[in-house]
Design a protein around this motif. Structure first.
Motif, PDB file in Angstrom:
ATOM      1  N   ASP A  59      15.577  18.639  74.731  1.00 33.06           N
ATOM      2  CA  ASP A  59      16.162  18.848  76.051  1.00 33.06           C
ATOM      3  C   ASP A  59      15.206  18.532  77.197  1.00 33.06           C
ATOM      4  O   ASP A  59      15.624  18.099  78.274  1.00 33.06           O
ATOM      5  N   SER A  75      24.720  22.409  71.641  1.00 40.26           N
ATOM      6  CA  SER A  75      26.019  22.316  72.309  1.00 40.26           C
ATOM      7  C   SER A  75      27.034  21.602  71.417  1.00 40.26           C
ATOM      8  O   SER A  75      26.669  20.866  70.497  1.00 40.26           O
ATOM      9  N   THR A 126      23.092  19.260  75.656  1.00 39.23           N
ATOM     10  CA  THR A 126      21.804  19.832  75.259  1.00 39.23           C
ATOM     11  C   THR A 126      21.881  20.367  73.838  1.00 39.23           C
ATOM     12  O   THR A 126      22.965  20.506  73.261  1.00 39.23           O
ATOM     13  N   LYS A 170      22.573  29.139  77.836  1.00 40.92           N
ATOM     14  CA  LYS A 170      21.322  28.708  78.459  1.00 40.92           C
ATOM     15  C   LYS A 170      20.113  29.469  77.917  1.00 40.92           C
ATOM     16  O   LYS A 170      18.992  28.972  77.963  1.00 40.92           O
ATOM     17  N   ASP A 171      20.328  30.678  77.405  1.00 39.86           N
ATOM     18  CA  ASP A 171      19.211  31.456  76.855  1.00 39.86           C
ATOM     19  C   ASP A 171      19.080  31.282  75.336  1.00 39.86           C
ATOM     20  O   ASP A 171      18.530  32.138  74.655  1.00 39.86           O
ATOM     21  N   LYS A 172      19.559  30.165  74.817  1.00 44.56           N
ATOM     22  CA  LYS A 172      19.491  29.896  73.375  1.00 44.56           C
ATOM     23  C   LYS A 172      18.034  29.947  72.897  1.00 44.56           C
ATOM     24  O   LYS A 172      17.116  29.512  73.600  1.00 44.56           O
ATOM     25  N   ASP A 189      27.459  20.506  82.907  1.00 45.42           N
ATOM     26  CA  ASP A 189      26.958  21.875  82.710  1.00 45.42           C
ATOM     27  C   ASP A 189      26.078  22.021  81.475  1.00 45.42           C
ATOM     28  O   ASP A 189      26.065  23.066  80.824  1.00 45.42           O
ATOM     29  N   GLY A 190      25.376  20.945  81.109  1.00 39.72           N
ATOM     30  CA  GLY A 190      24.479  21.034  79.956  1.00 39.72           C
ATOM     31  C   GLY A 190      25.156  20.892  78.621  1.00 39.72           C
ATOM     32  O   GLY A 190      24.615  21.323  77.596  1.00 39.72           O
ATOM     33  N   PRO A 192      28.841  23.560  76.487  1.00 38.59           N
ATOM     34  CA  PRO A 192      27.394  23.769  76.458  1.00 38.59           C
ATOM     35  C   PRO A 192      27.004  25.011  75.673  1.00 38.59           C
ATOM     36  O   PRO A 192      27.740  26.004  75.639  1.00 38.59           O
TER      37      PRO A 192
END
Length: 252
Positions: free
Chosen positions: A137, A155, A152, A164-166, A148-149, A161
């Motif tokens: 990423d 996903s 990444t 975000k805190d993966k 929206d990611g 997506p």
């Protein structure tokens, strides 16, 4: 005394390392009892073939150090050995795969793959299916594309997506992807944490497909089974501990 203690500690450490190494590409008694099956034995390419047909690719892939590894090809999508697929299809399942990225790498773990849906690129395109994105990423430009990611790591590529805190481990270390499919419900997990879920028969999901690059493929996402695929995107990426447990869908 200190030397003796140090020797004991070293011996135990080496023994632990040996046990750990033996666990790679194997199933525990509990996993066997729970219905898990290996998709890669760490030594051969049994169970996999070229997505283009025929046997296993003669170039582009290597089995080394207990892993299936994509060899360097300058980042071209399916431009060397090409993608590989399972030799049979799967319906409802739980799939676990360890993956290790090289700096700047791009790849993917696909499922529900339909080999009749392959884009152009003069025969070098990747077969279409749902994709668990495998990506650096921080470096690869694809992480900034999409919405929206949704391109990444972990996903559902170009659709949903990952959180975000993966919990992603550094490049060069092993991460574990887990994909769960029960009927129309799907989940992506990364290193033991669920990072997204979806329901294929929901209006919200149909809207997601319509807004994605897959909107031009009639019937995309409608089938309840398909091949598993490991993507050759021309970057060194390794896979090991590929194992699957069928949850009732079975082969189609």
């Amino acid at each position: 005394m200190k030397r003796a203690l140090a020797a004991v500690v070293l011996s135990l450490s080496l023994a632990a390392s040996a046990v750990s190494a033996q666990m790679v590409n194997t199933l525990t008694p509990k996993e066997k009892a729970d219905g898990w099956q290996l998709l890669f034995d760490g030594k051969t390419t049994d169970g996999w073939r070229s997505a283009r047909g025929g046997g296993f690719p003669a170039t582009g892939w290597a089995v080394r150090d207990g892993a299936l590894t994509v060899t360097e090809a300058g980042g071209e999508e399916a431009g060397n050995g090409g993608d590989i697929v399972s030799t049979r299809t799967y319906g409802d399942f739980e799939l676990s795969v360890d993956f290790k990225l090289s700096p700047g790498a791009n790849s993917g773990i696909k499922y529900f793959v339909d080999l009749d849906m392959t884009p152009g690129h003069e025969g070098h395109g990747s077969a279409i299916g749902f994709e668990y994105q495998v990506l650096d990423d921080a470096v690869h430009p694809d992480a900034k594309k999409g919405k929206d990611g949704d391109r990444t790591v972990a996903s559902l590529y170009d659709m949903i997506p990952a959180a975000k805190d993966k919990p992603i481990k550094p490049i060069g270390e092993w991460n574990t992807a887990r994909i769960v499919v029960r009927g129309k419900h799907g989940e992506h997990w990364l290193n033991g944490v669920k990072v997204l879920e979806y329901d294929r028969d929901s209006p919200a999901f149909r809207e997601v497909v319509a807004a994605s690059k897959f909107s031009g493929y009639p019937g995309f996402g409608a089938k309840d089974s398909g091949y598993l695929l490991l993507q050759d995107h021309g970057f060194p990426v390794s896979f090991r501990n590929l194992k699957i447990r069928e949850l009732g869908g079975g082969a189609r």
